[in-house]
Design a protein around this motif. Structure first.
Motif, PDB file in Angstrom:
ATOM      1  N   MET A  36       0.830  -1.212   0.000  1.00 22.83           N
ATOM      2  CA  MET A  36       0.000   0.000   0.000  1.00 22.83           C
ATOM      3  C   MET A  36       0.872   1.273   0.000  1.00 22.83           C
ATOM      4  SD  MET A  36      -2.728   1.812   0.211  1.00 22.83           S
ATOM      5  CE  MET A  36      -4.129   0.775   0.433  1.00 22.83           C
ATOM      6  N   ILE A  37       1.859   1.291   0.941  1.00 26.88           N
ATOM      7  CA  ILE A  37       2.733   2.471   1.023  1.00 26.88           C
ATOM      8  C   ILE A  37       3.497   2.646  -0.292  1.00 26.88           C
ATOM      9  CG2 ILE A  37       4.727   3.484   2.257  1.00 26.88           C
ATOM     10  CD1 ILE A  37       2.186   3.497   3.915  1.00 26.88           C
ATOM     11  N   ASP A  38       3.990   1.514  -0.825  1.00 28.48           N
ATOM     12  CA  ASP A  38       4.723   1.575  -2.099  1.00 28.48           C
ATOM     13  C   ASP A  38       3.836   2.162  -3.190  1.00 28.48           C
ATOM     14  OD1 ASP A  38       6.823   0.459  -0.857  1.00 28.48           O
ATOM     15  OD2 ASP A  38       6.512  -1.583  -1.634  1.00 28.48           O
ATOM     16  N   ASN A  39       2.590   1.706  -3.195  1.00 25.06           N
ATOM     17  CA  ASN A  39       1.654   2.202  -4.209  1.00 25.06           C
ATOM     18  C   ASN A  39       1.433   3.700  -4.068  1.00 25.06           C
ATOM     19  OD1 ASN A  39       1.233  -0.280  -5.418  1.00 25.06           O
ATOM     20  ND2 ASN A  39      -0.419  -0.827  -4.009  1.00 25.06           N
ATOM     21  N   LEU A  40       1.295   4.154  -2.805  1.00 27.50           N
ATOM     22  CA  LEU A  40       1.086   5.584  -2.578  1.00 27.50           C
ATOM     23  C   LEU A  40       2.288   6.395  -3.033  1.00 27.50           C
ATOM     24  CD1 LEU A  40      -0.751   5.914   0.861  1.00 27.50           C
ATOM     25  CD2 LEU A  40      -1.571   6.576  -1.384  1.00 27.50           C
ATOM     26  N   ILE A  41       3.492   5.882  -2.713  1.00 26.81           N
ATOM     27  CA  ILE A  41       4.720   6.595  -3.137  1.00 26.81           C
ATOM     28  C   ILE A  41       4.762   6.666  -4.661  1.00 26.81           C
ATOM     29  CG2 ILE A  41       7.251   6.449  -3.183  1.00 26.81           C
ATOM     30  CD1 ILE A  41       7.027   5.201  -0.326  1.00 26.81           C
ATOM     31  N   LEU A  42       4.416   5.560  -5.283  1.00 28.86           N
ATOM     32  CA  LEU A  42       4.388   5.523  -6.750  1.00 28.86           C
ATOM     33  C   LEU A  42       3.374   6.544  -7.285  1.00 28.86           C
ATOM     34  CD1 LEU A  42       5.201   4.099  -9.433  1.00 28.86           C
ATOM     35  CD2 LEU A  42       3.299   2.516  -9.040  1.00 28.86           C
ATOM     36  N   GLY A  43       2.199   6.583  -6.636  1.00 33.02           N
ATOM     37  CA  GLY A  43       1.145   7.518  -7.047  1.00 33.02           C
ATOM     38  C   GLY A  43       1.588   8.961  -6.905  1.00 33.02           C
ATOM     39  N   PHE A  44       2.188   9.290  -5.749  1.00 34.82           N
ATOM     40  CA  PHE A  44       2.636  10.673  -5.534  1.00 34.82           C
ATOM     41  C   PHE A  44       3.741  11.054  -6.523  1.00 34.82           C
ATOM     42  CE2 PHE A  44       0.413  10.641  -1.423  1.00 34.82           C
ATOM     43  CZ  PHE A  44      -0.133  11.916  -1.464  1.00 34.82           C
ATOM     44  N   SER A  45       4.671  10.101  -6.761  1.00 34.53           N
ATOM     45  CA  SER A  45       5.763  10.431  -7.684  1.00 34.53           C
ATOM     46  C   SER A  45       5.230  10.642  -9.102  1.00 34.53           C
ATOM     47  CB  SER A  45       6.842   9.340  -7.667  1.00 34.53           C
ATOM     48  OG  SER A  45       6.277   8.142  -8.141  1.00 34.53           O
ATOM     49  N   THR A  46       4.118   9.995  -9.429  1.00 34.30           N
ATOM     50  CA  THR A  46       3.526  10.196 -10.761  1.00 34.30           C
ATOM     51  C   THR A  46       2.751  11.502 -10.819  1.00 34.30           C
ATOM     52  OG1 THR A  46       3.232   7.798 -10.882  1.00 34.30           O
ATOM     53  CG2 THR A  46       2.070   9.102 -12.526  1.00 34.30           C
ATOM     54  N   ALA A  47       1.950  11.746  -9.790  1.00 32.71           N
ATOM     55  CA  ALA A  47       1.049  12.915  -9.836  1.00 32.71           C
ATOM     56  C   ALA A  47       1.760  14.228  -9.572  1.00 32.71           C
ATOM     57  CB  ALA A  47      -0.073  12.724  -8.825  1.00 32.71           C
ATOM     58  N   LEU A  48       2.883  14.163  -8.845  1.00 34.39           N
ATOM     59  CA  LEU A  48       3.526  15.418  -8.444  1.00 34.39           C
ATOM     60  C   LEU A  48       4.540  15.955  -9.453  1.00 34.39           C
ATOM     61  CD1 LEU A  48       3.954  15.007  -4.565  1.00 34.39           C
ATOM     62  CD2 LEU A  48       2.450  16.573  -5.787  1.00 34.39           C
ATOM     63  N   THR A  49       4.559  15.451 -10.670  1.00 39.48           N
ATOM     64  CA  THR A  49       5.445  16.051 -11.675  1.00 39.48           C
ATOM     65  C   THR A  49       4.872  17.416 -12.052  1.00 39.48           C
ATOM     66  OG1 THR A  49       4.242  15.132 -13.546  1.00 39.48           O
ATOM     67  CG2 THR A  49       6.002  13.771 -12.632  1.00 39.48           C
ATOM     68  N   PRO A  50       5.731  18.397 -12.382  1.00 38.30           N
ATOM     69  CA  PRO A  50       5.214  19.734 -12.707  1.00 38.30           C
ATOM     70  C   PRO A  50       4.138  19.688 -13.786  1.00 38.30           C
ATOM     71  CG  PRO A  50       7.607  19.746 -12.604  1.00 38.30           C
ATOM     72  CD  PRO A  50       7.194  18.329 -12.460  1.00 38.30           C
ATOM     73  N   GLN A  51       4.347  18.831 -14.781  1.00 43.94           N
ATOM     74  CA  GLN A  51       3.388  18.762 -15.890  1.00 43.94           C
ATOM     75  C   GLN A  51       2.009  18.283 -15.395  1.00 43.94           C
ATOM     76  OE1 GLN A  51       4.165  15.730 -18.751  1.00 43.94           O
ATOM     77  NE2 GLN A  51       3.082  16.798 -20.402  1.00 43.94           N
ATOM     78  N   ASN A  52       2.005  17.212 -14.606  1.00 42.97           N
ATOM     79  CA  ASN A  52       0.731  16.689 -14.120  1.00 42.97           C
ATOM     80  C   ASN A  52       0.044  17.653 -13.155  1.00 42.97           C
ATOM     81  OD1 ASN A  52       0.936  14.446 -15.669  1.00 42.97           O
ATOM     82  ND2 ASN A  52       1.756  13.128 -14.056  1.00 42.97           N
ATOM     83  N   LEU A  53       0.864  18.331 -12.328  1.00 45.00           N
ATOM     84  CA  LEU A  53       0.285  19.314 -11.407  1.00 45.00           C
ATOM     85  C   LEU A  53      -0.387  20.436 -12.190  1.00 45.00           C
ATOM     86  CD1 LEU A  53       2.933  19.745  -8.556  1.00 45.00           C
ATOM     87  CD2 LEU A  53       0.587  18.928  -8.337  1.00 45.00           C
ATOM     88  N   LEU A  54       0.309  20.889 -13.252  1.00 44.01           N
ATOM     89  CA  LEU A  54      -0.229  21.985 -14.057  1.00 44.01           C
ATOM     90  C   LEU A  54      -1.568  21.592 -14.685  1.00 44.01           C
ATOM     91  CD1 LEU A  54       0.119  24.760 -15.534  1.00 44.01           C
ATOM     92  CD2 LEU A  54       1.150  23.478 -17.403  1.00 44.01           C
TER      93      LEU A  54
END
Lengths: 175, 503
Positions: free
Chosen positions: B1-19
């Motif tokens: 679960m934690i691994d999945n969350l870290i993976l999710g945050f690392s994907t969503a928190l890119t500048p492009q995705n945030l924008l």
């Protein structure tokens, strides 16, 4: 009970009575679609008949209740009392006239869409309602109209790509 | 679960995705503000813009439009009594009354807070229990769905207050109107008079705009110009007492929203209505409902937001759309070459967890964007009504036109407006009519399927445990309060007699 109260009660009872009659008509027409199909399963007429009958019974009961309360001079809880004169100094009669004038102007605006286009027809509606019905300064009404038409054109026409009909003038966003 | 969350945050928190997440929630909010344009239309209209994006970026932006539009619809529900979607209808009941009392800022703020809490709650549940929950949701066949819809209708009866018979009559009328059009099972044209525009039924979004927006404008003209609402900025901000009163409704609304949102169909709408009904039943401020109770905004707003997220449970795990917008999103998945279903979590973990985490980030953005903006939005009510109402009429009709690019929609709004005016004038409840209209096609489909499953015998419902439990709940909701008060009236004289002085 005032004359106005009587009018409102009769209006309310009429609305419910009309809906009750519509319910009866829907049930009769719905029965023609066939209530049950193969193996006694529900057919296309089942729900129209059931809801039509229920609508007729329930709305008929409400209409009857309103008439009964009126006969016994009991208060009608659903009728909100409104002041006769509002903050602009208009009487209730003037407000009713204005209301139907706005409804009429909206009806005309919809009919005008094919002729002058959506933006012009509804732009004219905003202008006429503000300047004529509400008697606001013409220049201010015109400015509001221009801004409203521009915002609608930008948001709906350009941003969302809605093909607003241009009518004979061609002032739309279609094509 | 934690691994999945870290993976999710690392994907969503890119500048492009945030924008693009920010662009999505902003565009969604603007679209939701426009009458007639809900999240489904917003996502469908802007879908082509994302075709060149990475799939995860595109889905993050589209999901942002989804919940941004929900909040945008809330703003118009509260300020001008114009719901953007069926699930916001119930918010108008108390939200608009709060606005008329100068508390629009508080109503919008609690809607933002409630939506945020519900979104976070449902996301956590979604992350933890999505697959098992989806399996449970699969147990809901036509019979169980029929029972759920009966529960929804019973809720309406229960919260129609003193006019239960009127509420019930309008719900039934809504169901009747929903039968207009081609019968889904046999293709029989009903009440269409040969008009092809009516073959697909009476469009409920247009009816909603007419009833609520145009009807309200005409009613305001009838009762006389109200003064512009010039509340002080301080009064527009939510206070501590209102926050305290909203905590329970937000919690209950979130749970109801999540549970019903997992079911495909009208989950969000039913959830908001049921959450409102439950709150009206349990609230210590029952008398304020319909007159501007903050609980009446907090509960349905939390419920419809939780349901919006829960809609992703069947969408992601089973490939079954939970609602209209998730159906469009499902289409987007296939456009990007993705196959939603049980294997999606295994095959595309970065995409799934990135998307789920982006919901969290998007909701934070919405809160940050809308909480300080709530009092500013509320300032709109300072505009004199003589200028405001022609603009409401204009945007309502253009919004209706844009749904199908068809003048038929405009006429539906016009005639629904007349009906809405009469309903307002005579205090005929509109919300039950809308719910009946919205769930009508689903109700009939479930009814027909139930009849087929029972070979014409509708009593087959009582052979399904879940359906029986739900139906019992419906009976308790509809008949319980009346029976209780009758019981109280009977026992009261008895008690009074017992307490009479004997001297």
């Amino acid at each position: 009970m005032t004359h106005l109260d009587t009018l409102r009660r009769s209006g309310e009872a009429t609305v419910y009575a009309v809906v009750a009659v519509l319910g009866v008509i829907a049930a009769v027409v719905g029965a023609g679609y066939g209530m049950f199909g193969e193996g006694g399963r529900i057919g296309p007429g089942f729900l129209p008949v059931v809801t039509g009958i229920l609508t007729a019974i329930l709305c008929g009961a409400v209409a009857f209740g309103i008439v009964r309360r009126a006969v016994h001079h009991e208060p009608e809880p659903s009728i909100e009392q409104v002041p006769d004169i509002d903050i602009t100094g208009r009487s209730e009669r003037q407000r009713v006239v204005n209301l139907w004038v706005v409804f009429g102007l909206t009806f005309v605006a919809i009919l005008l869409v094919q002729l002058v286009g959506f933006l012009v027809a509804f732009g004219l509606l905003v202008l006429v309602v503000s300047a004529v019905v509400e008697r606001q300064p013409v220049l201010r009404s015109l400015a509001i109209t221009v801004v409203a038409v521009a915002v609608v054109y930008l948001l709906f026409g350009l941003f969302l790509g809605v093909p607003l009909p241009g009518g004979l003038l061609g002032l739309g966003t279609e094509g | 679960m934690i691994d999945n969350l870290i993976l999710g945050f690392s994907t969503a928190l890119t500048p492009q995705n945030l924008l693009w997440c920010f662009v999505g929630v902003l565009a969604g909010t603007i679209i939701g503000l426009l009458p007639g344009l809900g999240s489904t239309t917003g996502v469908a209209v802007l879908l082509p813009l994302t075709l060149n994006f990475e799939p995860v970026t595109a889905l993050i932006m589209l999901a942002g439009i989804y919940y941004g539009a929900q909040y945008g619809g809330t703003i118009t529900s509260v300020l001008i009594s114009t719901p953007g979607e069926a699930s916001s209808v119930v918010t108008t009941l108390d939200g608009y009354q709060m606005a008329r009392k100068g508390r629009a800022g508080a109503a919008l703020a609690i809607a933002a807070i409630g939506s945020f809490v519900a979104a976070i709650f449902s996301l956590i549940v979604l992350m933890v229990v999505a697959p098992p929950f989806a399996q449970f949701a699969l147990k809901f066949g036509p019979i169980e769905n029929l029972a759920i819809m009966i529960l929804g209708l019973a809720t309406i009866v229960s919260f129609s207050g003193d006019s239960k018979i009127r509420g019930f009559a309008m719900a039934v009328l809504g169901l009747l109107i929903a039968t207009v059009g081609l019968d889904a099972a046999t293709g029989t044209a009903r009440f269409t008079g040969g008009n092809v525009n009516l073959f697909s039924g009476i469009p409920f979004v247009e009816v909603m705009i007419g009833l609520f927006a145009v009807g309200e404008v005409m009613y305001q003209l009838r009762i006389g110009a109200a003064k512009p609402i010039r509340a002080r900025f301080r009064d527009l901000v939510i206070n501590r007492q209102e926050l305290r009163r909203s905590a329970g409704p937000i919690g209950r609304g979130s749970i109801i929203g999540f549970l019903l949102g997992c079911l495909p169909g009208a989950g969000s709408t039913l959830a908001s209505f049921i959450a409102y009904g439950v709150e009206k039943r349990v609230s210590p401020h029952k008398d304020e409902f319909g007159k501007g109770a903050i609980e009446g905004v907090a509960a349905p707003e939390s419920a419809n937001n939780a349901a919006a997220n829960a809609n992703f449970v069947p969408t992601l795990t089973l490939g079954i759309p939970g609602g209209g917008t998730t159906a469009v999103l499902l289409g987007a998945f296939t456009i990007y070459g993705l196959q939603p279903g049980p294997l999606l979590f295994e095959k595309q973990p970065a995409l799934v967890w990135g998307l789920l985490v982006s919901f969290f980030i998007g909701n934070v953005m919405l809160l940050v964007l809308n909480l300080p903006m709530a009092p500013l939005f509320a300032q709109m009510l300072r505009i004199p009504y003589v200028y405001l109402y022609p603009l409401i009429l204009f945007t309502s009709f253009v919004g209706a036109y844009s749904i199908d690019n068809n003048m038929f929609s405009v006429w539906v709004v016009f005639f629904s407006g007349i009906a809405g005016y009469l309903m307002k004038l005579y205090d005929i409840p509109m919300a039950p009519l809308v719910l009946g209209l919205v769930i009508g096609p689903l109700f009939e489909k479930a009814l027909t399927q139930t009849s087929a499953l029972g070979d014409g015998n509708l009593l087959v419902v009582f052979t399904h445990l879940i359906a029986v439990v739900v139906l019992l709940l419906a009976v308790v909701l509809a008949a319980g309060p009346g029976l209780l008060s009758r019981l109280r009236r009977r026992t009261q004289p008895q008690r009074d007699k017992e307490h009479l002085p004997t001297s």
